[in-house]
Design a protein around this motif. Sequence first.
Motif, PDB file in Angstrom:
ATOM      1  N   VAL A  19     104.259  67.338  39.454  1.00 20.16           N
ATOM      2  CA  VAL A  19     103.988  68.307  40.517  1.00 20.16           C
ATOM      3  C   VAL A  19     104.817  67.916  41.737  1.00 20.16           C
ATOM      4  O   VAL A  19     104.759  66.774  42.186  1.00 20.16           O
ATOM      5  CB  VAL A  19     102.496  68.348  40.888  1.00 20.16           C
ATOM      6  CG1 VAL A  19     102.233  69.476  41.891  1.00 20.16           C
ATOM      7  CG2 VAL A  19     101.631  68.522  39.645  1.00 20.16           C
ATOM      8  N   VAL A  21     105.432  67.930  45.550  1.00 21.77           N
ATOM      9  CA  VAL A  21     104.632  68.092  46.764  1.00 21.77           C
ATOM     10  C   VAL A  21     105.502  67.777  47.969  1.00 21.77           C
ATOM     11  O   VAL A  21     106.504  67.071  47.871  1.00 21.77           O
ATOM     12  CB  VAL A  21     103.391  67.172  46.742  1.00 21.77           C
ATOM     13  CG1 VAL A  21     102.482  67.530  45.584  1.00 21.77           C
ATOM     14  CG2 VAL A  21     103.794  65.701  46.668  1.00 21.77           C
ATOM     15  N   ARG A  34      99.489  68.239  54.845  1.00 12.47           N
ATOM     16  CA  ARG A  34      99.570  68.568  53.427  1.00 12.47           C
ATOM     17  C   ARG A  34      99.746  70.073  53.249  1.00 12.47           C
ATOM     18  O   ARG A  34      99.109  70.871  53.932  1.00 12.47           O
ATOM     19  CB  ARG A  34      98.291  68.097  52.719  1.00 12.47           C
ATOM     20  CG  ARG A  34      98.276  68.324  51.221  1.00 12.47           C
ATOM     21  CD  ARG A  34      96.957  67.846  50.627  1.00 12.47           C
ATOM     22  NE  ARG A  34      95.842  68.724  50.973  1.00 12.47           N
ATOM     23  CZ  ARG A  34      94.580  68.509  50.618  1.00 12.47           C
ATOM     24  NH1 ARG A  34      94.271  67.428  49.933  1.00 12.47           N
ATOM     25  NH2 ARG A  34      93.626  69.359  50.963  1.00 12.47           N
ATOM     26  N   SER A  35     100.607  70.456  52.327  1.00  5.52           N
ATOM     27  CA  SER A  35     100.792  71.866  52.012  1.00  5.52           C
ATOM     28  C   SER A  35      99.664  72.323  51.103  1.00  5.52           C
ATOM     29  O   SER A  35      99.434  71.732  50.039  1.00  5.52           O
ATOM     30  CB  SER A  35     102.141  72.093  51.324  1.00  5.52           C
ATOM     31  OG  SER A  35     102.201  73.378  50.742  1.00  5.52           O
ATOM     32  N   ASP A  38     101.006  73.328  47.629  1.00  2.60           N
ATOM     33  CA  ASP A  38     101.282  72.189  46.744  1.00  2.60           C
ATOM     34  C   ASP A  38      99.993  71.503  46.318  1.00  2.60           C
ATOM     35  O   ASP A  38      99.899  70.983  45.195  1.00  2.60           O
ATOM     36  CB  ASP A  38     102.192  71.191  47.457  1.00  2.60           C
ATOM     37  CG  ASP A  38     103.579  71.765  47.720  1.00  2.60           C
ATOM     38  OD1 ASP A  38     103.918  72.794  47.102  1.00  2.60           O
ATOM     39  OD2 ASP A  38     104.311  71.196  48.542  1.00  2.60           O
ATOM     40  N   ALA A  41      98.562  73.365  43.372  1.00  2.00           N
ATOM     41  CA  ALA A  41      99.312  73.043  42.154  1.00  2.00           C
ATOM     42  C   ALA A  41      98.940  71.652  41.636  1.00  2.00           C
ATOM     43  O   ALA A  41      98.775  71.449  40.434  1.00  2.00           O
ATOM     44  CB  ALA A  41     100.812  73.128  42.425  1.00  2.00           C
ATOM     45  N   LEU A  54     102.747  63.069  40.771  1.00  2.00           N
ATOM     46  CA  LEU A  54     103.022  63.748  42.028  1.00  2.00           C
ATOM     47  C   LEU A  54     104.311  63.172  42.606  1.00  2.00           C
ATOM     48  O   LEU A  54     104.431  61.964  42.797  1.00  2.00           O
ATOM     49  CB  LEU A  54     101.871  63.560  43.020  1.00  2.00           C
ATOM     50  CG  LEU A  54     100.753  64.620  42.993  1.00  2.00           C
ATOM     51  CD1 LEU A  54     100.129  64.707  41.604  1.00  2.00           C
ATOM     52  CD2 LEU A  54      99.683  64.311  44.021  1.00  2.00           C
ATOM     53  N   SER A  56     107.643  63.671  45.474  1.00  2.00           N
ATOM     54  CA  SER A  56     108.150  64.287  46.700  1.00  2.00           C
ATOM     55  C   SER A  56     109.560  63.774  46.968  1.00  2.00           C
ATOM     56  O   SER A  56     109.902  62.644  46.609  1.00  2.00           O
ATOM     57  CB  SER A  56     107.232  63.963  47.888  1.00  2.00           C
ATOM     58  OG  SER A  56     107.716  64.554  49.081  1.00  2.00           O
ATOM     59  N   TYR A  68      97.213  63.864  49.636  1.00  2.00           N
ATOM     60  CA  TYR A  68      97.453  64.249  48.242  1.00  2.00           C
ATOM     61  C   TYR A  68      96.719  63.303  47.285  1.00  2.00           C
ATOM     62  O   TYR A  68      96.183  63.737  46.254  1.00  2.00           O
ATOM     63  CB  TYR A  68      98.949  64.247  47.935  1.00  2.00           C
ATOM     64  CG  TYR A  68      99.677  65.453  48.474  1.00  2.00           C
ATOM     65  CD1 TYR A  68      99.404  66.723  47.991  1.00  2.00           C
ATOM     66  CD2 TYR A  68     100.650  65.328  49.457  1.00  2.00           C
ATOM     67  CE1 TYR A  68     100.063  67.837  48.480  1.00  2.00           C
ATOM     68  CE2 TYR A  68     101.323  66.437  49.955  1.00  2.00           C
ATOM     69  CZ  TYR A  68     101.026  67.683  49.462  1.00  2.00           C
ATOM     70  OH  TYR A  68     101.682  68.791  49.954  1.00  2.00           O
ATOM     71  N   THR A 103     105.060  73.615  40.924  1.00  2.00           N
ATOM     72  CA  THR A 103     105.265  73.668  42.368  1.00  2.00           C
ATOM     73  C   THR A 103     104.236  74.620  42.965  1.00  2.00           C
ATOM     74  O   THR A 103     103.604  75.401  42.256  1.00  2.00           O
ATOM     75  CB  THR A 103     106.677  74.165  42.740  1.00  2.00           C
ATOM     76  OG1 THR A 103     106.775  75.562  42.438  1.00  2.00           O
ATOM     77  CG2 THR A 103     107.744  73.416  41.975  1.00  2.00           C
ATOM     78  N   GLY A 104     104.091  74.576  44.274  1.00  2.00           N
ATOM     79  CA  GLY A 104     103.252  75.547  44.955  1.00  2.00           C
ATOM     80  C   GLY A 104     104.068  76.782  45.311  1.00  2.00           C
ATOM     81  O   GLY A 104     105.296  76.737  45.375  1.00  2.00           O
ATOM     82  N   ARG A 106     105.122  79.273  48.071  1.00  2.00           N
ATOM     83  CA  ARG A 106     105.173  79.341  49.522  1.00  2.00           C
ATOM     84  C   ARG A 106     104.830  80.748  50.004  1.00  2.00           C
ATOM     85  O   ARG A 106     105.362  81.736  49.496  1.00  2.00           O
ATOM     86  CB  ARG A 106     106.562  78.951  50.021  1.00  2.00           C
ATOM     87  CG  ARG A 106     106.896  77.489  49.747  1.00  2.00           C
ATOM     88  CD  ARG A 106     106.158  76.604  50.737  1.00  2.00           C
ATOM     89  NE  ARG A 106     106.524  75.212  50.549  1.00  2.00           N
ATOM     90  CZ  ARG A 106     105.806  74.334  49.880  1.00  2.00           C
ATOM     91  NH1 ARG A 106     104.674  74.706  49.323  1.00  2.00           N
ATOM     92  NH2 ARG A 106     106.194  73.076  49.768  1.00  2.00           N
TER      93      ARG A 106
END
Length: 264
Positions: A19, A21, A34-35, A38, A41, A54, A56, A68, A103-104, A106
Amino acid sequence: MSSHRSPQDEGNPVNKITVLVAAREHPVSGRPVRSRADAIAASLALGLSDQARLLSVGTLPDSVARDYLALGASRVEVLACAAGTDATAALKTELQSVAWVLTGTRQAPEHGEGFLPFALGAALDRPVITDVLAVQPDGDTWIVTQALPRGARRKLRVHSPAVLAVSAAAPQLLRHSLASALAGHIVRQPLSAAQTTAFAEGPLVPGHKRRKVLEARSQKSGHDRMLGAIESASTGGTVLQTGDTRSKAQAVLDYLRTHSLVHF
């Protein structure tokens, strides 16, 4: 707390879910946070396997990484690189052997946000499934529930490897465990010069300037315009559910030519 990647994690057959993030800027305070996209996800992936990875790229503050970890992850890996680095080039090698990349999605007013899943799909030569709501493993494949316009849903059987962009509307409960946040590990690894690529130089535009959306021109009478003002909006279009890939592509090309959006 930072550490290095352990040898037993390399090639782990269970760890086939990664994932991506990242930190987002808070709209009021401007601080990195934190998003939510994300986090949704990551929550979905951790529900499938507690060994989900996870990852990044760039700069991820410890406070954001801990948020996270509070979702239940045991570790967050950060590939440190300078600002202006192309994340796609940095991730291509890392994700080459990963079966599922999540992914998340947006949700931003600026057009062009959320291009990373498509860039990764092109770089890794994998299909990209957008607006994912739920996932159910079924042998070597996943049954993916995808959101469609007007609240519609559909199920897809997706074979790995693939890139999935999880919808912000996915029904995931975001937990926040302080014990997990403190017990988890933040693994930071600098990227070498061979793994990084700078973004190509291009013109700079103001961040508030909206890009013009390409729309088909339509000739409407005064009566039609009046109905459009008082009736609910309709997206129109045609849904192609039958036919092969060539016929569907031809239908799209015919639409673009009809509305003078392409000239070939």
